[in-house]
Design a protein around this motif. Structure first.
Motif, PDB file in Angstrom:
ATOM      1  N   UNK A  29       0.841  -1.200   0.000  1.00  0.00           N
ATOM      2  CA  UNK A  29       0.000   0.000   0.000  1.00  0.00           C
ATOM      3  C   UNK A  29       0.878   1.253   0.000  1.00  0.00           C
ATOM      4  N   UNK A  30       1.926   1.238   0.798  1.00  0.00           N
ATOM      5  CA  UNK A  30       2.828   2.387   0.856  1.00  0.00           C
ATOM      6  C   UNK A  30       3.587   2.558  -0.458  1.00  0.00           C
ATOM      7  N   UNK A  31       4.006   1.462  -1.070  1.00  0.00           N
ATOM      8  CA  UNK A  31       4.709   1.522  -2.364  1.00  0.00           C
ATOM      9  C   UNK A  31       3.798   2.150  -3.414  1.00  0.00           C
ATOM     10  N   UNK A  32       2.538   1.736  -3.436  1.00  0.00           N
ATOM     11  CA  UNK A  32       1.595   2.229  -4.432  1.00  0.00           C
ATOM     12  C   UNK A  32       1.327   3.724  -4.268  1.00  0.00           C
ATOM     13  N   UNK A  33       1.475   4.235  -3.063  1.00  0.00           N
ATOM     14  CA  UNK A  33       1.294   5.678  -2.842  1.00  0.00           C
ATOM     15  C   UNK A  33       2.389   6.495  -3.520  1.00  0.00           C
ATOM     16  N   UNK A  34       3.470   5.818  -3.910  1.00  0.00           N
ATOM     17  CA  UNK A  34       4.565   6.482  -4.616  1.00  0.00           C
ATOM     18  C   UNK A  34       4.480   6.284  -6.124  1.00  0.00           C
ATOM     19  N   UNK A  35       3.332   5.814  -6.618  1.00  0.00           N
ATOM     20  CA  UNK A  35       3.118   5.690  -8.053  1.00  0.00           C
ATOM     21  C   UNK A  35       3.728   4.461  -8.696  1.00  0.00           C
ATOM     22  N   UNK A  37       3.890  -0.020  -8.667  1.00  0.00           N
ATOM     23  CA  UNK A  37       3.334  -1.241  -8.109  1.00  0.00           C
ATOM     24  C   UNK A  37       4.489  -1.994  -7.451  1.00  0.00           C
ATOM     25  N   UNK A  38       4.209  -2.993  -6.628  1.00  0.00           N
ATOM     26  CA  UNK A  38       5.283  -3.688  -5.905  1.00  0.00           C
ATOM     27  C   UNK A  38       6.351  -4.294  -6.809  1.00  0.00           C
ATOM     28  N   UNK A  39       5.972  -4.783  -7.977  1.00  0.00           N
ATOM     29  CA  UNK A  39       6.955  -5.378  -8.881  1.00  0.00           C
ATOM     30  C   UNK A  39       7.863  -4.306  -9.475  1.00  0.00           C
ATOM     31  N   UNK A  40       7.296  -3.176  -9.853  1.00  0.00           N
ATOM     32  CA  UNK A  40       8.106  -2.077 -10.369  1.00  0.00           C
ATOM     33  C   UNK A  40       9.107  -1.615  -9.307  1.00  0.00           C
ATOM     34  N   UNK A  41       8.630  -1.504  -8.075  1.00  0.00           N
ATOM     35  CA  UNK A  41       9.504  -1.105  -6.977  1.00  0.00           C
ATOM     36  C   UNK A  41      10.631  -2.119  -6.802  1.00  0.00           C
ATOM     37  N   UNK A  42      10.293  -3.413  -6.848  1.00  0.00           N
ATOM     38  CA  UNK A  42      11.304  -4.457  -6.669  1.00  0.00           C
ATOM     39  C   UNK A  42      12.382  -4.385  -7.745  1.00  0.00           C
ATOM     40  N   UNK A  63      11.753 -12.908  -7.797  1.00  0.00           N
ATOM     41  CA  UNK A  63      10.700 -13.916  -7.717  1.00  0.00           C
ATOM     42  C   UNK A  63       9.501 -13.573  -8.600  1.00  0.00           C
ATOM     43  N   UNK A  64       9.780 -13.315  -9.866  1.00  0.00           N
ATOM     44  CA  UNK A  64       8.734 -12.975 -10.824  1.00  0.00           C
ATOM     45  C   UNK A  64       8.916 -13.818 -12.073  1.00  0.00           C
ATOM     46  N   UNK A  65       7.826 -14.256 -12.649  1.00  0.00           N
ATOM     47  CA  UNK A  65       7.881 -15.040 -13.883  1.00  0.00           C
ATOM     48  C   UNK A  65       8.549 -14.221 -14.976  1.00  0.00           C
ATOM     49  N   UNK A  66       9.399 -14.860 -15.766  1.00  0.00           N
ATOM     50  CA  UNK A  66      10.166 -14.142 -16.776  1.00  0.00           C
ATOM     51  C   UNK A  66       9.282 -13.441 -17.797  1.00  0.00           C
ATOM     52  N   UNK A  67       8.119 -13.991 -18.094  1.00  0.00           N
ATOM     53  CA  UNK A  67       7.212 -13.369 -19.049  1.00  0.00           C
ATOM     54  C   UNK A  67       6.693 -12.025 -18.582  1.00  0.00           C
ATOM     55  N   UNK A  68       6.626 -11.830 -17.287  1.00  0.00           N
ATOM     56  CA  UNK A  68       6.130 -10.569 -16.731  1.00  0.00           C
ATOM     57  C   UNK A  68       7.191  -9.478 -16.728  1.00  0.00           C
ATOM     58  N   UNK A  70       9.188  -8.368 -19.081  1.00  0.00           N
ATOM     59  CA  UNK A  70       9.120  -7.477 -20.233  1.00  0.00           C
ATOM     60  C   UNK A  70       8.071  -6.392 -20.004  1.00  0.00           C
ATOM     61  N   UNK A  71       6.913  -6.784 -19.500  1.00  0.00           N
ATOM     62  CA  UNK A  71       5.839  -5.829 -19.229  1.00  0.00           C
ATOM     63  C   UNK A  71       6.273  -4.796 -18.190  1.00  0.00           C
ATOM     64  N   UNK A  72       6.875  -5.254 -17.107  1.00  0.00           N
ATOM     65  CA  UNK A  72       7.299  -4.351 -16.026  1.00  0.00           C
ATOM     66  C   UNK A  72       8.393  -3.409 -16.525  1.00  0.00           C
ATOM     67  N   UNK A  73       9.358  -3.954 -17.247  1.00  0.00           N
ATOM     68  CA  UNK A  73      10.438  -3.129 -17.784  1.00  0.00           C
ATOM     69  C   UNK A  73       9.878  -2.099 -18.767  1.00  0.00           C
ATOM     70  N   UNK A  74       8.931  -2.502 -19.600  1.00  0.00           N
ATOM     71  CA  UNK A  74       8.290  -1.556 -20.521  1.00  0.00           C
ATOM     72  C   UNK A  74       7.654  -0.394 -19.750  1.00  0.00           C
ATOM     73  N   UNK A  75       6.927  -0.717 -18.696  1.00  0.00           N
ATOM     74  CA  UNK A  75       6.249   0.326 -17.904  1.00  0.00           C
ATOM     75  C   UNK A  75       7.258   1.267 -17.249  1.00  0.00           C
TER      76      UNK A  75
END
Length: 146
Positions: A29-35, A37-42, A63-68, A70-75
C-alpha cells in the motif's frame, strides 16, 4: 503423535501465511502511494542496489515469472525510470539500467520503505529476528527441493 505434528504444521503454515499477507499488504500500500506497483519497486530496488542486470535474470532475483519482466520493464521505461542497454559483448543480452530519475525516486522513497519494514518488525528483538531468519531459512531450504 503424527496427528499432533500434522496439526502443528498446518497451524504454522496458516500463521506464517497470515503474517506474510498482513505485512505485505501494508508495505505494498505504501509503495503504491509512490506511483509504483510492488513489482516495479522491486525491479528499481534491485537495479539501485545491485547495478545493471540482464533482463533474463531479473525475474529470478525478484521472484517474478520471466514473461512478466518485459511488461514491467516496458512500464518503467515509459515512466523514464530505467532504460534498456545492449550488452557490447553479446547481442543476445540486454541489460536494465536505472536512470537518474529512477535513482532519485528510489533514493527518496527507499529510506521510508526501510523504516516502515523496521517498524513492522519491531515487535521482535534483534535476537528474535536473527532466530526467525535462521528458522525460516531452515524451513525454506528443503521446500525449494520439491
Amino acid at each position: 503423535m503424527e496427528k499432533d505434528s500434522i496439526a502443528q504444521s498446518l497451524k504454522l503454515f496458516i500463521v506464517l501465511s497470515r503474517a506474510y499477507k498482513a505485512i505485505n499488504e501494508h508495505v505494498n500500500k505504501a509503495i503504491q502511494q509512490n506511483g509504483l506497483n510492488p513489482t516495479e519497486f522491486a525491479v528499481l530496488e534491485l537495479l539501485y542496489h545491485k547495478g545493471d542486470q540482464p533482463l533474463q535474470q531479473i525475474g529470478g532475483k525478484i521472484l517474478l515469472a520471466s514473461g512478466s519482466i518485459t511488461y514491467v520493464v516496458d512500464k518503467l521505461e515509459q515512466k523514464g525510470l530505467l532504460r534498456r542497454v545492449a550488452c557490447p559483448n553479446d547481442r543476445r543480452v540486454t541489460y536494465a539500467q536505472i536512470t537518474e530519475e529512477g535513482q532519485a525516486l528510489i533514493e527518496e522513497i527507499f529510506p521510508e520503505h526501510a523504516e516502515r519494514i523496521d517498524e513492522l518488525m519491531s515487535s521482535l528483538t534483534d535476537t528474535e529476528k536473527a532466530d526467525a531468519i535462521r528458522l525460516l531459512k531452515k524451513l525454506g531450504l528443503p521446500a525449494g527441493k520439491f
